[in-house]
Scaffold this motif. Structure first.
Motif, PDB file in Angstrom:
ATOM      1  N   ASP A 260       0.835  -1.212   0.000  1.00 46.84           N
ATOM      2  CA  ASP A 260       0.000   0.000   0.000  1.00 46.84           C
ATOM      3  C   ASP A 260       0.867   1.259   0.000  1.00 46.84           C
ATOM      4  N   TYR A 261       1.745   1.354  -0.997  1.00 46.05           N
ATOM      5  CA  TYR A 261       2.540   2.573  -1.167  1.00 46.05           C
ATOM      6  C   TYR A 261       2.753   2.787  -2.659  1.00 46.05           C
ATOM      7  N   ASP A 262       3.306   3.920  -3.001  1.00 48.75           N
ATOM      8  CA  ASP A 262       3.489   4.270  -4.412  1.00 48.75           C
ATOM      9  C   ASP A 262       4.596   3.389  -5.004  1.00 48.75           C
ATOM     10  N   MET A 263       4.195   2.528  -5.926  1.00 52.15           N
ATOM     11  CA  MET A 263       5.147   1.562  -6.491  1.00 52.15           C
ATOM     12  C   MET A 263       6.199   2.214  -7.387  1.00 52.15           C
ATOM     13  N   ASN A 264       6.061   3.528  -7.645  1.00 51.94           N
ATOM     14  CA  ASN A 264       7.148   4.211  -8.361  1.00 51.94           C
ATOM     15  C   ASN A 264       8.322   4.491  -7.429  1.00 51.94           C
ATOM     16  N   GLU A 265       8.063   4.374  -6.124  1.00 47.80           N
ATOM     17  CA  GLU A 265       9.163   4.532  -5.169  1.00 47.80           C
ATOM     18  C   GLU A 265       9.951   3.218  -5.130  1.00 47.80           C
ATOM     19  N   TYR A 266      11.217   3.346  -4.782  1.00 38.43           N
ATOM     20  CA  TYR A 266      12.098   2.181  -4.858  1.00 38.43           C
ATOM     21  C   TYR A 266      12.304   1.586  -3.474  1.00 38.43           C
ATOM     22  N   ARG A 267      12.211   0.264  -3.406  1.00 39.53           N
ATOM     23  CA  ARG A 267      12.464  -0.473  -2.160  1.00 39.53           C
ATOM     24  C   ARG A 267      13.458  -1.582  -2.472  1.00 39.53           C
ATOM     25  N   TYR A 268      14.596  -1.588  -1.774  1.00 44.61           N
ATOM     26  CA  TYR A 268      15.670  -2.536  -2.089  1.00 44.61           C
ATOM     27  C   TYR A 268      16.296  -3.010  -0.781  1.00 44.61           C
ATOM     28  N   LEU A 269      16.338  -4.330  -0.609  1.00 46.94           N
ATOM     29  CA  LEU A 269      16.884  -4.900   0.627  1.00 46.94           C
ATOM     30  C   LEU A 269      17.859  -6.020   0.286  1.00 46.94           C
ATOM     31  N   TYR A 270      18.815  -6.261   1.180  1.00 46.14           N
ATOM     32  CA  TYR A 270      19.611  -7.488   1.096  1.00 46.14           C
ATOM     33  C   TYR A 270      18.834  -8.581   1.815  1.00 46.14           C
ATOM     34  N   ARG A 271      19.056  -9.829   1.364  1.00 48.58           N
ATOM     35  CA  ARG A 271      18.295 -10.945   1.957  1.00 48.58           C
ATOM     36  C   ARG A 271      19.168 -12.184   2.032  1.00 48.58           C
ATOM     37  N   VAL A 272      19.090 -12.896   3.142  1.00 50.81           N
ATOM     38  CA  VAL A 272      19.655 -14.251   3.217  1.00 50.81           C
ATOM     39  C   VAL A 272      18.700 -15.143   3.997  1.00 50.81           C
ATOM     40  N   LEU A 273      18.856 -16.443   3.763  1.00 48.79           N
ATOM     41  CA  LEU A 273      18.090 -17.463   4.475  1.00 48.79           C
ATOM     42  C   LEU A 273      19.048 -18.252   5.352  1.00 48.79           C
ATOM     43  N   ILE A 274      18.580 -18.660   6.529  1.00 49.36           N
ATOM     44  CA  ILE A 274      19.408 -19.411   7.472  1.00 49.36           C
ATOM     45  C   ILE A 274      18.920 -20.860   7.528  1.00 49.36           C
ATOM     46  N   GLU A 275      19.879 -21.753   7.441  1.00 51.61           N
ATOM     47  CA  GLU A 275      19.579 -23.193   7.395  1.00 51.61           C
ATOM     48  C   GLU A 275      18.668 -23.635   8.554  1.00 51.61           C
ATOM     49  N   GLY A 276      17.732 -24.526   8.220  1.00 54.70           N
ATOM     50  CA  GLY A 276      16.824 -25.052   9.250  1.00 54.70           C
ATOM     51  C   GLY A 276      16.856 -26.563   9.295  1.00 54.70           C
ATOM     52  N   GLU A 277      15.983 -27.118  10.146  1.00 54.49           N
ATOM     53  CA  GLU A 277      15.923 -28.566  10.302  1.00 54.49           C
ATOM     54  C   GLU A 277      14.656 -29.105   9.631  1.00 54.49           C
ATOM     55  N   ARG A 278      14.564 -30.424   9.495  1.00 58.22           N
ATOM     56  CA  ARG A 278      13.305 -31.034   9.045  1.00 58.22           C
ATOM     57  C   ARG A 278      12.248 -30.727  10.083  1.00 58.22           C
ATOM     58  N   PRO A 279      11.087 -30.231   9.665  1.00 61.09           N
ATOM     59  CA  PRO A 279      10.072 -29.859  10.650  1.00 61.09           C
ATOM     60  C   PRO A 279       9.675 -31.020  11.565  1.00 61.09           C
ATOM     61  N   LEU A 280       9.543 -30.700  12.851  1.00 59.33           N
ATOM     62  CA  LEU A 280       9.173 -31.692  13.852  1.00 59.33           C
ATOM     63  C   LEU A 280       7.670 -31.622  14.108  1.00 59.33           C
ATOM     64  N   ALA A 281       7.062 -32.776  14.351  1.00 59.56           N
ATOM     65  CA  ALA A 281       5.644 -32.792  14.685  1.00 59.56           C
ATOM     66  C   ALA A 281       5.445 -32.255  16.100  1.00 59.56           C
ATOM     67  N   GLU A 282       4.187 -31.940  16.428  1.00 66.23           N
ATOM     68  CA  GLU A 282       3.908 -31.304  17.724  1.00 66.23           C
ATOM     69  C   GLU A 282       4.285 -32.201  18.899  1.00 66.23           C
ATOM     70  N   ALA A 283       4.253 -33.511  18.675  1.00 69.35           N
ATOM     71  CA  ALA A 283       4.530 -34.422  19.803  1.00 69.35           C
ATOM     72  C   ALA A 283       6.005 -34.805  19.870  1.00 69.35           C
ATOM     73  N   ALA A 284       6.831 -34.233  19.005  1.00 75.50           N
ATOM     74  CA  ALA A 284       8.243 -34.653  18.926  1.00 75.50           C
ATOM     75  C   ALA A 284       8.999 -34.288  20.207  1.00 75.50           C
TER      76      ALA A 284
END
Ligand code: SIN
Length: 284
Positions: A260-284
């Protein structure tokens, strides 16, 4: 170090004050930061001065960086870090959409999805728009009726790059690249091993179904959980400033970019992802 911590909402989010991420930190500070990350799910560091190598080093306080899946987003001069901008999905001069403008959790189609995502604000729209919203899926899980918790216990949803009811504007993939993307079945009620809490693990655009349940019933169940989890009371809305580094726990929150902003304005970010584990079930 004179570190201060300010809660951003009652449920999630903490602003960390008095830490310069561009400088080496001692072990005690690193482990306090990790504990705040585990407890508060979203950490905000304002007024940081990070070039791509310093940003990568700061992100790695929370784990190992995994490579961006699409080459075109990697910074040519420092490919460990990628970029995110509101021009990423422009095609032939036509602006179509902003990446990530629907509540989701990153790369849920991976067998071991990234536990965290980290962004750094390089260019923020001058009007102040382009916020990111975070919804606490752990508070949402806690508030579910016991009957719903029993209903979803042990259920898994299958996540793929394109879900069965995909209606997202996203990076266009060639058929070869699409075929190479992974898919994986994950518990709907997922335990976060860093804080022991259970959260709703949802990403509507990626889900192809719930094994053993008909498609309409599965999507009605997931839609009900999603509507519940994205209520205003669970949300922290981050208003970006240049120099902000924000890290969030993909196991504890959903997130979305706002548009919800003027898309003619510029937005630029650096991004990285951090390694995760196999998802655990709620009872794990
Ligand atoms: C995303 O990681 O999905 C995008 C978040 C944002 O641009 O605010």
């Amino acid at each position: 170090m004179n570190m201060q911590v300010r809660s951003l909402t009652e449920l999630i989010g903490a602003e960390i004050v008095g830490v310069d991420l561009g400088k080496p930190l001692d072990e005690a500070t690193k482990s306090r930061l990790y504990q705040y990350f585990a407890d508060r799910a979203v950490l905000v560091f304002r007024d940081q001065d990070l070039d791509p190598p310093r940003f990568a080093a700061a992100a790695q306080l929370f784990g190992k960086i995994i490579p961006e899946q699409f080459d075109n987003y990697r910074l040519p001069e420092y490919p460990l870090v990628s970029s995110l901008s509101n021009r990423d999905l422009e095609q032939a001069g036509e602006r179509r959409a902003v990446r990530g403008a629907d509540f989701h959790t990153d790369h849920s189609n991976y067998a071991a999805p990234p536990k965290a995502t980290v962004l750094y604000g390089v260019e923020i729209p001058p009007s102040g728009g382009g916020d990111t919203e975070f919804a606490s899926v752990q508070a949402a899980y806690d508030d579910l009726p016991e009957a719903t918790k029993r209903r979803i216990a042990g259920l898994k949803a299958v996540h793929a790059y394109r879900g069965a009811r995909y209606d997202r504007k996203a990076t266009d993939l060639t058929p070869e690249l699409l075929a190479a993307t992974p898919s994986a079945a994950h518990p709907i009620a997922r335990r976060n091993p860093d804080n022991g809490r259970i959260g709703l693990y949802l990403s509507p655009n990626r889900v192809t179904g719930i094994p053993g349940i008909g498609e309409d019933e599965a999507f009605a169940l997931l839609a009900g959980l999603f509507d519940h989890a994205t209520q205003d009371k669970y949300i922290y809305r981050h208003k970006w400033r240049k120099g902000d580094m924000v890290i969030w726990d993909n196991r504890s929150v959903l997130h979305q970019a706002t548009t919800d902003y003027d898309m003619n304005e510029y937005r630029y970010l650096y991004r990285v992802l951090i390694e995760g584990e196999r998802p655990l079930a709620e009872a794990a």
